[in-house]
Design an enzyme around this catalytic site. Structure first.
Site, short mmCIF file in Angstrom:
data_model
loop_
_atom_site.label_atom_id
_atom_site.label_comp_id
_atom_site.label_asym_id
_atom_site.label_seq_id
_atom_site.Cartn_x
_atom_site.Cartn_y
_atom_site.Cartn_z
N SER A 1 -0.35 5.11 2.81
CA SER A 1 0.27 4.63 4.03
C SER A 1 0.79 3.21 3.92
O SER A 1 1.83 2.87 4.46
CB SER A 1 -0.73 4.69 5.19
N CYS A 2 0.07 2.34 3.20
CA CYS A 2 0.44 0.93 3.27
C CYS A 2 0.79 0.32 1.93
O CYS A 2 1.22 -0.82 1.87
CB CYS A 2 -0.70 0.12 3.90
N GLY A 3 0.61 1.04 0.82
CA GLY A 3 1.01 0.47 -0.44
C GLY A 3 0.03 -0.57 -0.95
O GLY A 3 -1.17 -0.37 -0.93
N CYS B 1 -2.03 -2.88 -0.36
CA CYS B 1 -2.80 -3.58 0.66
C CYS B 1 -3.76 -4.60 0.07
O CYS B 1 -4.23 -5.50 0.76
CB CYS B 1 -3.57 -2.57 1.51
#
Length: 282
Positions: free
Chosen positions: A114-116, A118
């Site tokens: 979802s966020c790469g 992080c």
């Protein structure tokens, strides 16, 4: 490897009708990326194109930039206690002379679908200096009608999405609109890494005449991946983040968001967009 989708039983409710049936879901599994035998990163991804994903990730990290810098990539056997190969661990071996990043506990990266990235310690850590500054000469020029047709072509080429409805996609187009490559993954950043990795493996970097189209939004990380691969135009069907716009302005990247039919917003690098002759500014 036949692990892109999996079947699960689902209780289906349609108004007052209830039934039980099998459903096709996109697979999501962890992939550990090792660099010359040392753990570097873990990403949650859809299995498939794992070697390209690892190679593309290392392009975005500034480790690799040319095909001859990559010696080989292998799956690691013995990834479990019983010594079996899960095909969820890859080791990237670089050619002699390739400068290694500082692999420490603090530097070790955990990425998610979802966020790469992080786990990056700070914004400065991801502003990696690209080997391929965006200086397309002559500049790529993309007409708005051509851009308007790209999302439909991306959607038409998403084979796994048709079965699951749960995958992001990224595609490379030529400046004349030819579809060069498309990859799907549960994480849009993984889909981009797969594209870039395949380009590295085939000796096509930098992608200095290409347009990158991504489903969903354009995050800072996706803008960075485009810049690291020398891609001059990044388009997204949804919104960009403020940092993505800042990075595009700093590096000369053309950034297009909310690309939906003939409507779009150009956030940076408008000199590459051939606007309608009757266009006015309000």
């Amino acid at each position: 490897m036949g692990r892109v989708t999996e079947r699960r039983r689902v209780l289906r409710v349609r108004g007052e009708r209830v039934s039980s049936r099998p459903d096709t879901l996109v697979a999501e599994e962890p992939l550990e990326i090792r660099l010359n035998g040392k753990p570097l990163a873990i990403t949650m991804r859809t299995p498939g194109d794992d070697f390209a994903l690892a190679a593309g990730f290392l392009v975005s990290e500034g480790v690799l930039g040319a095909r001859d810098e990559l010696r080989n990539i292998v799956y690691c056997a013995g990834a479990t206690e019983d010594g079996s190969n899960t095909y969820n661990v890859v080791d990237v071996r670089t050619a002699p002379g390739v400068v290694m990043p500082d692999i420490t506990l603090e530097r070790n990266v955990y990425t998610t679908s979802s966020c790469g990235l992080c786990g990056k310690a700070s914004l400065d850590a991801v502003r990696t200096t690209t080997r391929f500054p965006i200086a397309d000469t002559p500049p790529v020029r993309i007409g708005t009608p051509l851009l308007a047709g790209l999302p439909d072509r991306l959607r038409e080429a998403q084979r796994v999405f048709d079965r699951t409805g749960g995958l992001h996609a990224a595609a490379l187009f030529s400046e004349s609109g030819e579809l060069l490559d498309i990859r799907e993954d549960v994480g849009r950043h993984n889909a981009v890494d797969k594209l870039v990795g395949r380009a590295l493996q085939s000796g096509q970097l930098p992608l200095s005449r290409a347009v990158l189209l991504v489903s969903g939004r354009a995050s800072f990380e996706l803008a960075q991946k485009a810049v690291m691969a020398g891609i001059p135009v990044l388009a997204a069907v949804s919104a960009p983040s403020s940092l993505a716009v800042d990075l595009a302005a700093e590096t000369g990247l053309t950034l297009v968001g909310f690309l939906r039919g003939p409507d779009m917003n150009v956030y940076a690098g408008e000199h590459r967009i051939a606007l309608p002759a009757t266009a006015g500014q309000g």
